[in-house]
Design an enzyme around this catalytic site. Structure first.
Site, short mmCIF file in Angstrom:
data_model
loop_
_atom_site.label_atom_id
_atom_site.label_comp_id
_atom_site.label_asym_id
_atom_site.label_seq_id
_atom_site.Cartn_x
_atom_site.Cartn_y
_atom_site.Cartn_z
N ARG A 1 -13.48 -16.31 -2.06
CA ARG A 1 -13.48 -15.51 -3.29
C ARG A 1 -14.08 -14.12 -3.12
O ARG A 1 -14.53 -13.50 -4.09
CB ARG A 1 -14.17 -16.28 -4.43
CG ARG A 1 -13.46 -17.57 -4.78
CD ARG A 1 -14.12 -18.29 -5.94
NE ARG A 1 -13.36 -19.48 -6.28
CZ ARG A 1 -13.52 -20.68 -5.69
NH1 ARG A 1 -14.43 -20.82 -4.74
NH2 ARG A 1 -12.79 -21.70 -6.04
N LYS B 1 -6.47 -0.63 -2.87
CA LYS B 1 -5.25 -1.39 -3.11
C LYS B 1 -4.93 -2.23 -1.88
O LYS B 1 -4.83 -1.70 -0.78
CB LYS B 1 -4.06 -0.46 -3.40
CG LYS B 1 -3.95 0.00 -4.83
CD LYS B 1 -2.62 0.73 -5.00
CE LYS B 1 -2.38 1.13 -6.43
NZ LYS B 1 -1.08 1.82 -6.58
N GLU C 1 3.00 11.37 2.49
CA GLU C 1 1.92 11.17 1.52
C GLU C 1 1.06 12.42 1.38
O GLU C 1 0.53 12.71 0.31
CB GLU C 1 1.05 9.97 1.92
CG GLU C 1 1.78 8.64 1.99
CD GLU C 1 2.06 8.02 0.63
OE1 GLU C 1 1.75 8.65 -0.40
OE2 GLU C 1 2.59 6.90 0.60
N LYS D 1 -7.34 12.08 -3.49
CA LYS D 1 -7.23 10.68 -3.89
C LYS D 1 -8.55 10.17 -4.47
O LYS D 1 -8.56 9.41 -5.45
CB LYS D 1 -6.79 9.82 -2.71
CG LYS D 1 -6.41 8.41 -3.14
CD LYS D 1 -5.61 7.66 -2.10
CE LYS D 1 -5.15 6.32 -2.67
NZ LYS D 1 -4.44 5.49 -1.69
N GLU E 1 -5.76 1.55 -11.77
CA GLU E 1 -4.45 2.07 -12.14
C GLU E 1 -4.01 1.69 -13.55
O GLU E 1 -2.91 1.15 -13.75
CB GLU E 1 -3.40 1.64 -11.11
CG GLU E 1 -2.15 2.51 -11.13
CD GLU E 1 -1.21 2.23 -9.97
OE1 GLU E 1 -0.09 1.76 -10.22
OE2 GLU E 1 -1.61 2.48 -8.81
N ARG F 1 -4.21 7.04 -12.34
CA ARG F 1 -4.04 6.74 -10.92
C ARG F 1 -2.58 6.56 -10.54
O ARG F 1 -2.20 6.79 -9.38
CB ARG F 1 -4.85 5.49 -10.54
CG ARG F 1 -4.71 5.15 -9.06
CD ARG F 1 -5.66 4.08 -8.58
NE ARG F 1 -5.38 3.77 -7.19
CZ ARG F 1 -6.14 3.02 -6.41
NH1 ARG F 1 -7.25 2.49 -6.89
NH2 ARG F 1 -5.81 2.78 -5.15
N ASN G 1 1.64 7.54 -7.26
CA ASN G 1 2.90 6.87 -6.91
C ASN G 1 4.12 7.79 -7.06
O ASN G 1 5.25 7.30 -7.14
CB ASN G 1 3.10 5.63 -7.78
CG ASN G 1 2.11 4.53 -7.44
OD1 ASN G 1 1.75 4.34 -6.29
ND2 ASN G 1 1.63 3.84 -8.47
N HIS H 1 7.33 6.89 -5.33
CA HIS H 1 7.25 5.52 -4.83
C HIS H 1 8.21 4.56 -5.55
O HIS H 1 8.64 3.58 -4.94
CB HIS H 1 5.82 5.00 -4.95
CG HIS H 1 4.90 5.55 -3.90
ND1 HIS H 1 4.70 6.90 -3.72
CD2 HIS H 1 4.13 4.93 -2.96
CE1 HIS H 1 3.84 7.08 -2.73
NE2 HIS H 1 3.48 5.91 -2.25
N HIS I 1 10.18 2.67 -3.01
CA HIS I 1 10.08 1.22 -2.89
C HIS I 1 11.44 0.56 -3.08
O HIS I 1 11.74 -0.48 -2.48
CB HIS I 1 9.09 0.67 -3.91
CG HIS I 1 7.65 0.94 -3.56
ND1 HIS I 1 6.61 0.67 -4.42
CD2 HIS I 1 7.09 1.45 -2.43
CE1 HIS I 1 5.47 1.01 -3.84
NE2 HIS I 1 5.73 1.49 -2.64
N HIS J 1 7.80 3.38 5.40
CA HIS J 1 7.33 3.65 4.05
C HIS J 1 7.31 5.14 3.75
O HIS J 1 7.79 5.59 2.69
CB HIS J 1 5.92 3.06 3.86
CG HIS J 1 5.30 3.40 2.55
ND1 HIS J 1 5.78 2.92 1.34
CD2 HIS J 1 4.23 4.19 2.24
CE1 HIS J 1 5.03 3.39 0.35
NE2 HIS J 1 4.10 4.16 0.87
#
Length: 365
Positions: free
Chosen positions: A119, A141, A183, A225, A235, A239, A243, A246, A250, A263
């Site tokens: 955990r 992330k 990026e 960032k 997010e 935030r 993206n 993206h 994606h 990517h």
């Protein structure tokens, strides 16, 4: 050594940029734990694993390693299980620290494993690719891909620290370096016109791998960032501007199969598509679109989508994006150089025009 601080209350952490790999005291100070598992891949291990492992072993710590296959296609739950296998088989406690030594795929999977093992245990990012140094290692992330959607399974898990050594970029293939630069361009477009201009003016020096200038680029992206993350760690709103491109990108990765387009390559095409749509909506002028296209092309990145894509295949994948809310597609659009926002306020017919334009252009090229 340059140090930035990500201020997230009890989850705050430093980002070190400099000769981190040769700085044994920094490695030992950061990894004060007695139990450590280094996660890396088959490409990075021969280059840097011993450099990180040696001082830890010499300090008398219990150290294990997990060497995973290299590539986006291995960013899966099955691969993460290999990390758990070692943790459990060797009886590592909840006081273990995981070390992500590699690019974005290794960082994402290691962070996810750290979030889940007993955990939650500590982890440290040591990114070795441009993409991971300027983007994925910062912000917490973590996660894996699913055949139906990229990064749809994961958790927010901030690292204890990020150790960035620009010298690792000397061993990075040119295609990977170029992909990471997508990026970097994105950061300038969404947050800083001055940073974007710096990239335009210093592009040849950057791609000649001048370590001083590379450190400036990395620090500039991490600073952009950092500021966004401090405002919105998980997010919920701002935030999501990180993206930009993206949702389109994606869609390319998911449709084409993970790893067939890097990517960064997919993000580069996605940023151009987002810029095109922003211009069609009257948010920006065509001159800015051309500046973004010119910098992207000069960086060896694609400015078009794959010829196999269709508007329908784009939309099918885009509607599985994490920014979709109650069935409504939300996109990051550009307001001006250095300013962007997430919105669902756009004409879907113009989105269709953008998709049609790029798909036709790809088939014609």
């Amino acid at each position: 050594m340059k140090t930035l601080h990500v201020d997230l209350a009890e989850r705050s952490y430093p980002i070190y940029i400099g000769e981190c790999l040769s700085h044994e005291s920094l490695i030992l100070e950061t990894l004060s734990h007695q139990e450590i598992v280094i996660v890396t891949n088959e490409t990075v291990a021969p280059l840097y694993l011993d450099v990180i492992k040696r001082p830890l072993v010499n300090a008398g710590k219990k150290v294990a390693q997990v060497i995973l296959p290299d590539g986006e296609k291995y960013k899966t739950l099955d691969t993460v299980n290999k990390i758990f296998d070692v943790l459990l088989a060797e009886n590592f406690s909840r006081h273990v620290a995981l070390v992500a030594l590699g690019g974005g795929v290794i960082g994402d999977m290691t962070g996810f494993a750290a979030a889940a093992y007993q955990r939650g245990v500590d982890f440290v990012q040591i990114p070795t690719t441009l993409l991971s140094q300027v983007d994925s290692s910062v912000g917490g992330k973590t996660g894996v891909n699913h055949p139906l959607g990229k990064n749809m399974i994961g958790a927010f898990k901030q690292p204890l620290a990020v150790l960035i050594d620009p010298s690792t970029l000397k061993t990075l293939p040119e295609k990977e370096f170029s992909a990471g630069f997508a990026e970097v361009i994105k950061h300038g477009v969404i947050q800083s016109a001055e940073y974007f201009e710096f990239l335009e003016q210093n592009l040849s020096t950057i791609f000649n791998l001048d370590l001083t200038v590379l450190a400036e680029v990395i620090a500039g992206s991490c600073e952009i960032k950092r500021k966004v993350i401090e405002q919105d760690e998980t997010e919920q709103n701002i935030r999501a501007i990180l993206n930009l491109g993206h949702t389109f990108g994606h869609a390319i990765e998911t449709t084409m199969g993970y790893g067939n387009w890097l990517h960064g390559q997919a993000v580069a095409a996605g940023v151009i598509m987002a810029a095109d749509l922003s211009a069609r909506l009257g948010r920006i002028d065509s001159a800015l679109v051309q500046r973004i296209v010119a910098l992207t092309q000069a960086s060896g990145l694609p400015v078009n989508c794959p010829s196999e894509m269709t508007p329908d295949s784009f939309l099918a994948a885009m509607y599985r994006d994490k920014k979709v809310q109650s069935g409504t597609l939300r996109l990051v659009l550009i307001n001006s150089l250095g300013s962007a926002e997430v919105t669902d306020q756009f004409d879907s017919a113009l989105l269709g025009e953008t998709l049609e334009h790029f798909c036709q252009q790809a088939k014609a090229s």
